[in-house]
Design a protein around this motif. Sequence first.
Motif, PDB file in Angstrom:
ATOM      1  N   SER A  46       0.822  -1.211   0.000  1.00  0.00           N
ATOM      2  CA  SER A  46       0.000   0.000   0.000  1.00  0.00           C
ATOM      3  C   SER A  46       0.851   1.255   0.000  1.00  0.00           C
ATOM      4  O   SER A  46       0.399   2.329  -0.388  1.00  0.00           O
ATOM      5  N   PHE A  47       2.128   1.127   0.442  1.00  0.00           N
ATOM      6  CA  PHE A  47       3.014   2.274   0.456  1.00  0.00           C
ATOM      7  C   PHE A  47       3.947   2.298  -0.744  1.00  0.00           C
ATOM      8  O   PHE A  47       4.718   3.221  -0.921  1.00  0.00           O
ATOM      9  N   SER A  48       3.908   1.281  -1.580  1.00  0.00           N
ATOM     10  CA  SER A  48       4.800   1.223  -2.721  1.00  0.00           C
ATOM     11  C   SER A  48       4.391   2.259  -3.756  1.00  0.00           C
ATOM     12  O   SER A  48       3.233   2.620  -3.877  1.00  0.00           O
ATOM     13  N   THR A  49       5.350   2.761  -4.500  1.00  0.00           N
ATOM     14  CA  THR A  49       5.065   3.760  -5.501  1.00  0.00           C
ATOM     15  C   THR A  49       4.617   3.110  -6.798  1.00  0.00           C
ATOM     16  O   THR A  49       5.034   2.007  -7.120  1.00  0.00           O
ATOM     17  N   ALA A  50       3.777   3.795  -7.516  1.00  0.00           N
ATOM     18  CA  ALA A  50       3.270   3.281  -8.787  1.00  0.00           C
ATOM     19  C   ALA A  50       4.280   3.579  -9.892  1.00  0.00           C
ATOM     20  O   ALA A  50       5.180   4.403  -9.738  1.00  0.00           O
ATOM     21  N   ASP A  51       4.123   2.909 -11.021  1.00  0.00           N
ATOM     22  CA  ASP A  51       4.996   3.143 -12.170  1.00  0.00           C
ATOM     23  C   ASP A  51       4.136   3.414 -13.401  1.00  0.00           C
ATOM     24  O   ASP A  51       4.356   2.859 -14.470  1.00  0.00           O
ATOM     25  N   THR A  52       3.145   4.274 -13.235  1.00  0.00           N
ATOM     26  CA  THR A  52       2.198   4.555 -14.314  1.00  0.00           C
ATOM     27  C   THR A  52       2.892   5.100 -15.548  1.00  0.00           C
ATOM     28  O   THR A  52       2.569   4.703 -16.677  1.00  0.00           O
ATOM     29  N   LEU A  53       3.846   6.005 -15.356  1.00  0.00           N
ATOM     30  CA  LEU A  53       4.533   6.604 -16.493  1.00  0.00           C
ATOM     31  C   LEU A  53       5.268   5.549 -17.308  1.00  0.00           C
ATOM     32  O   LEU A  53       5.212   5.542 -18.546  1.00  0.00           O
ATOM     33  N   GLU A  54       5.931   4.631 -16.630  1.00  0.00           N
ATOM     34  CA  GLU A  54       6.631   3.544 -17.318  1.00  0.00           C
ATOM     35  C   GLU A  54       5.633   2.653 -18.057  1.00  0.00           C
ATOM     36  O   GLU A  54       5.873   2.242 -19.199  1.00  0.00           O
ATOM     37  N   ASN A  55       4.505   2.361 -17.411  1.00  0.00           N
ATOM     38  CA  ASN A  55       3.490   1.533 -18.060  1.00  0.00           C
ATOM     39  C   ASN A  55       2.942   2.194 -19.325  1.00  0.00           C
ATOM     40  O   ASN A  55       2.677   1.524 -20.330  1.00  0.00           O
ATOM     41  N   ILE A  56       2.766   3.506 -19.277  1.00  0.00           N
ATOM     42  CA  ILE A  56       2.260   4.246 -20.436  1.00  0.00           C
ATOM     43  C   ILE A  56       3.231   4.106 -21.613  1.00  0.00           C
ATOM     44  O   ILE A  56       2.820   3.843 -22.749  1.00  0.00           O
ATOM     45  N   ALA A 115       5.675  14.359 -11.305  1.00  0.00           N
ATOM     46  CA  ALA A 115       6.788  15.252 -11.668  1.00  0.00           C
ATOM     47  C   ALA A 115       6.745  15.574 -13.158  1.00  0.00           C
ATOM     48  O   ALA A 115       6.960  16.725 -13.565  1.00  0.00           O
ATOM     49  N   TYR A 116       6.460  14.547 -13.977  1.00  0.00           N
ATOM     50  CA  TYR A 116       6.387  14.770 -15.424  1.00  0.00           C
ATOM     51  C   TYR A 116       5.254  15.739 -15.749  1.00  0.00           C
ATOM     52  O   TYR A 116       5.422  16.683 -16.536  1.00  0.00           O
ATOM     53  N   LEU A 117       4.071  15.518 -15.150  1.00  0.00           N
ATOM     54  CA  LEU A 117       2.920  16.356 -15.443  1.00  0.00           C
ATOM     55  C   LEU A 117       3.123  17.794 -14.989  1.00  0.00           C
ATOM     56  O   LEU A 117       2.735  18.741 -15.688  1.00  0.00           O
ATOM     57  N   ASP A 118       3.731  17.978 -13.816  1.00  0.00           N
ATOM     58  CA  ASP A 118       4.004  19.331 -13.326  1.00  0.00           C
ATOM     59  C   ASP A 118       4.911  20.080 -14.300  1.00  0.00           C
ATOM     60  O   ASP A 118       4.687  21.255 -14.613  1.00  0.00           O
ATOM     61  N   LEU A 144      -1.092  16.302 -24.490  1.00  0.00           N
ATOM     62  CA  LEU A 144      -0.282  15.513 -23.566  1.00  0.00           C
ATOM     63  C   LEU A 144       0.172  14.206 -24.212  1.00  0.00           C
ATOM     64  O   LEU A 144       1.348  13.829 -24.121  1.00  0.00           O
ATOM     65  N   ALA A 145      -0.745  13.507 -24.876  1.00  0.00           N
ATOM     66  CA  ALA A 145      -0.388  12.246 -25.541  1.00  0.00           C
ATOM     67  C   ALA A 145       0.656  12.478 -26.624  1.00  0.00           C
ATOM     68  O   ALA A 145       1.608  11.690 -26.776  1.00  0.00           O
ATOM     69  N   LYS A 146       0.510  13.560 -27.376  1.00  0.00           N
ATOM     70  CA  LYS A 146       1.469  13.889 -28.432  1.00  0.00           C
ATOM     71  C   LYS A 146       2.855  14.128 -27.847  1.00  0.00           C
ATOM     72  O   LYS A 146       3.865  13.619 -28.367  1.00  0.00           O
ATOM     73  N   ASP A 147       2.919  14.891 -26.747  1.00  0.00           N
ATOM     74  CA  ASP A 147       4.210  15.186 -26.125  1.00  0.00           C
ATOM     75  C   ASP A 147       4.844  13.941 -25.511  1.00  0.00           C
ATOM     76  O   ASP A 147       6.070  13.833 -25.438  1.00  0.00           O
ATOM     77  N   LEU A 148       4.013  13.009 -25.085  1.00  0.00           N
ATOM     78  CA  LEU A 148       4.526  11.737 -24.553  1.00  0.00           C
ATOM     79  C   LEU A 148       4.939  10.790 -25.676  1.00  0.00           C
ATOM     80  O   LEU A 148       5.651   9.806 -25.439  1.00  0.00           O
TER      81      LEU A 148
END
Length: 265
Positions: free
Chosen positions: A21-31, A232-235, A68-72
Amino acid sequence: MKKRSVVSASLLALCLLTLSSFSTADTLENIHQRKKILIAVDIGAPPYGMLDGKARQSGSDIETAQLLAKDLGVELEVVPVSGPNRVPFLLTKKADLVIASFSITDARKKVIDFSNPYGVIQVVVGGPVKQKIGAFTDLIGKTVAVTRGTTSDMELTLGVKEISGVNIVRYEDDATTNTAVSTGQQDYIAAAMSVIPAVKKANPSRDVETKFIMKTFPLGIGIRKNDPELRAYLDKWVQINLKNGKLNDIYKKYFGVSLPADMLN
């Protein structure tokens, strides 16, 4: 011994669950691995999200998601949501993030995280032009339509908390709320300011206008907690696209005015 083993196994399972429950997600990597981003957008909330004359998705939030999708460098898949299910869709991972006229509030920040603001939204009370309504107390004896679970719902509920005689009718999505007012089922509505001209456009005979502003909120991109790389990426992305004017161009296209100057500096 067998009992101790069962207890030890239970404690181990509890520890693993707690750690997870305290582990960090890796959504950006998954994307990036998926080469696709799933963005929740309310396409029933013009001009943030809507369908144009050819049934194509459009609106300020759609264009923000596309940028956002284009920049990614990934494909965009829009996940349609309504106001009440934006958070559930995010928490159950039906979407990677939410760009859906999502105002940043303290209550929501207890459950999810937000990017830095990329826009603003004013929530208002609208009603017939001929009626003099300038404050919550003027709504006594009136019925107000609102979409359940939205910022407009929260501000309306708070505003009439100490006032008796104001009837609130809550609908499950913005499209139904707007239709209730445009068809004359209800005369008053609590919603984003941009909704008022949309209601009038749907039925020009309904002479509806903004009566007063309840509150102004910053808009943010909603993400799950414990996802520092994505946040961090989104900010940074928001900062860059405010500075280069792209987010402001989208805002001006749909709202006719620029974002507040302090956001663009």
